[in-house]
Write a protein that holds these residues in place. Structure first.
Motif, mmCIF file in Angstrom:
data_model
loop_
_atom_site.group_PDB
_atom_site.id
_atom_site.type_symbol
_atom_site.label_atom_id
_atom_site.label_comp_id
_atom_site.label_asym_id
_atom_site.label_seq_id
_atom_site.Cartn_x
_atom_site.Cartn_y
_atom_site.Cartn_z
ATOM 1 N N UNK A 155 35.968 52.292 30.712
ATOM 2 C CA UNK A 155 35.541 52.247 31.902
ATOM 3 C C UNK A 155 35.404 50.919 32.097
ATOM 4 N N UNK A 156 35.159 50.070 31.422
ATOM 5 C CA UNK A 156 34.739 48.451 31.546
ATOM 6 C C UNK A 156 36.197 47.977 31.796
ATOM 7 N N UNK A 157 37.219 48.360 31.199
ATOM 8 C CA UNK A 157 38.396 47.893 31.084
ATOM 9 C C UNK A 157 38.917 48.215 32.537
ATOM 10 N N UNK A 158 39.030 49.383 33.090
ATOM 11 C CA UNK A 158 39.495 49.649 34.248
ATOM 12 C C UNK A 158 38.713 49.428 35.337
ATOM 13 N N UNK A 159 37.491 48.960 35.461
ATOM 14 C CA UNK A 159 36.711 48.234 36.294
ATOM 15 C C UNK A 159 37.444 46.935 36.504
ATOM 16 N N UNK A 160 37.566 46.313 35.165
ATOM 17 C CA UNK A 160 38.109 44.919 35.338
ATOM 18 C C UNK A 160 39.335 44.586 36.077
ATOM 19 N N UNK A 161 40.127 45.826 36.143
ATOM 20 C CA UNK A 161 41.422 45.845 37.180
ATOM 21 C C UNK A 161 41.023 45.581 38.536
ATOM 22 N N UNK A 162 39.932 45.876 38.805
ATOM 23 C CA UNK A 162 39.481 45.581 40.304
ATOM 24 C C UNK A 162 39.350 46.955 41.067
ATOM 25 N N UNK A 163 39.208 47.952 40.159
ATOM 26 C CA UNK A 163 39.086 49.335 40.919
ATOM 27 C C UNK A 163 38.036 49.548 41.866
ATOM 28 N N UNK A 164 37.843 50.074 42.926
ATOM 29 C CA UNK A 164 36.664 50.216 43.828
ATOM 30 C C UNK A 164 35.894 51.506 43.600
ATOM 31 N N UNK A 165 36.505 52.319 42.273
ATOM 32 C CA UNK A 165 35.678 53.600 41.875
ATOM 33 C C UNK A 165 36.234 54.235 40.582
ATOM 34 N N UNK A 166 35.675 54.902 39.845
ATOM 35 C CA UNK A 166 35.894 55.658 38.792
ATOM 36 C C UNK A 166 35.540 57.065 38.836
ATOM 37 N N UNK A 167 36.189 57.870 38.637
ATOM 38 C CA UNK A 167 36.015 59.347 38.741
ATOM 39 C C UNK A 167 35.935 59.924 37.157
ATOM 40 N N UNK A 168 34.810 60.329 36.708
ATOM 41 C CA UNK A 168 34.485 60.803 35.369
ATOM 42 C C UNK A 168 33.711 62.044 34.831
ATOM 43 N N UNK A 169 34.352 62.782 33.834
ATOM 44 C CA UNK A 169 33.546 63.846 33.705
ATOM 45 C C UNK A 169 32.187 63.768 32.935
ATOM 46 N N UNK A 170 31.775 62.465 32.559
ATOM 47 C CA UNK A 170 30.418 62.400 31.905
ATOM 48 C C UNK A 170 29.930 61.019 32.445
ATOM 49 N N UNK A 171 29.472 60.998 33.909
ATOM 50 C CA UNK A 171 29.197 59.777 34.367
ATOM 51 C C UNK A 171 27.948 59.010 33.501
#
Length: 367
Positions: free
Chosen positions: A342-358
């Motif tokens: 999750x940290x790696x994907x947010x570091x790409x500049x994503x505005x949101x993540x969709x996850x099975x276990x928030x």
């Protein structure tokens, strides 16, 4: 075929460009980046049930992500697909998120249909009324990976979208942190062919709840295109186009439109005419080096260049769904390094993540 495909794309783009660009909605919700609970906290409770949604709120989700299909009596049923259960050719279960196949009173509802180009034999939401569906119970989709969820099979009722809305409103009345909805429209073209109007039904839902506005705590998305364009014509609600890394929107399959084209700069310019964002598969939204997410992809950069928000799907905590560097051991059901991913994907500049276990990745969000 190639010429016809190019002609369609040109016509589609021209029609879109004939309309003014959409203004970005000004709203304090959702936060950026936003944490969405995929079908609720579906890694911990059976998907799309009240238990999964309540767990997601407790675990810090900003958004409850859910799917809707239409029932025979035009109720927005919260299920991932219109197939409530489907069978393989030998009669073994292919898919089951409800116990409908075990209920003798509905044995005669089993039928074969072609949905989004795929032939399925089973039981379908559009053949049931909401009162009938209230007699069904949820079952776990990933029973082998999530046995604790499977232990709840047959206990949890199905929900409709209004019930989820009422639950959220009750929560938001007293909560400091508002939670909203990310509504995914499923099989709209299929429903339309059956005489059911997804756009009207969803518009009526938004209107009834006071959410038919651009700053409502609601986002709407679909893999289909026409349903989003039709909704845009009736509502200022914020819209996201779903994109995958293969094939294309099922409602435009005959015209040859592909997600690869839609993920291009030209495609993002077309999407910009009716949507405020895109929701992309991890492998489309981010680039990898040595199995790790390292930067925003060309598609994500093209979206941002057009002012579109980018939300990434779907993060799951088990090894089976994680790239190798984020795994722990070799057991597919064992939990891996979901927070690192999750940290790696947010570091790409994503505005949101969709996850099975928030809850497992909440620490990646600095608030």
């Amino acid at each position: 075929m190639l010429n016809a495909r190019h002609t369609f794309r040109a016509c589609w783009a021209a029609a879109l460009l004939a309309t003014p660009l959409l203004a970005s909605a000004q709203s304090s919700w959702p936060p950026v980046p936003a944490l969405s609970a995929h079908r609720g906290a579906s890694a911990l409770k059976p998907e799309l049930t009240q238990a999964a949604f309540e767990q997601a709120i407790q675990d810090g989700a900003d958004i409850l992500e859910l799917d809707v299909v239409l029932t025979k009596d035009s109720v927005l049923l919260v299920r991932h697909e219109n197939a409530l259960a489907a069978l393989n050719a030998d009669g073994s279960p292919q898919l089951a998120t409800t116990n409908v196949a075990q209920l003798p009173q509905f044995a005669d509802r089993k039928t074969t249909k072609t949905v989004d180009g795929t032939s399925l034999t089973g039981w379908f939401a559009e053949d049931f009324t909401w009162p009938e569906l209230q007699t069904l119970r949820a079952t776990e989709r990933l029973a082998q990976l999530r046995p604790a969820n499977a232990a709840l099979d047959g206990q949890l009722p199905l929900m409709n979208l209004q019930q989820v809305a009422d639950m959220l409103k009750a929560h938001n009345t007293s909560a400091a942190r508002p939670v909203g909805l990310f509504i995914e429209i499923k099989q709209a073209a299929h429903a339309k062919a059956a005489g059911l109007d997804m756009v009207k039904t969803l518009h009526d839902f938004l209107q009834h709840n006071g959410w038919n506005r651009a700053d409502a705590p609601v986002l709407v998305k679909s893999f289909e295109v026409q349903v989003l364009k039709d909704l845009r014509a009736q509502s200022p609600v914020r819209i996201f186009q779903l994109l995958s890394n293969k094939e294309g929107p099922p409602d435009l399959a005959a015209q040859g439109v592909t997600y690869a084209h839609m993920a291009s700069p030209q495609g993002m310019a077309e999407i910009q005419q009716y949507a405020q964002g895109v929701s992309m598969l991890r492998h489309l939204a981010a680039d990898m080096e040595k199995g790790q997410w390292v930067r925003a992809s060309a598609a994500a950069r093209a979206a941002k260049d057009k002012g579109l928000s980018v939300h990434i799907w779907t993060l799951r905590p088990e090894n089976q769904f994680l790239p190798n560097p984020y795994k722990n051991g070799s057991d597919p059901a064992q939990r891996g390094k979901a927070l690192e991913e999750a940290k790696a994907l947010l570091a790409t500049g994503a505005d949101g993540l969709i996850a099975d276990d928030p809850g497992a990745i909440r620490a990646a969000f600095a608030r």
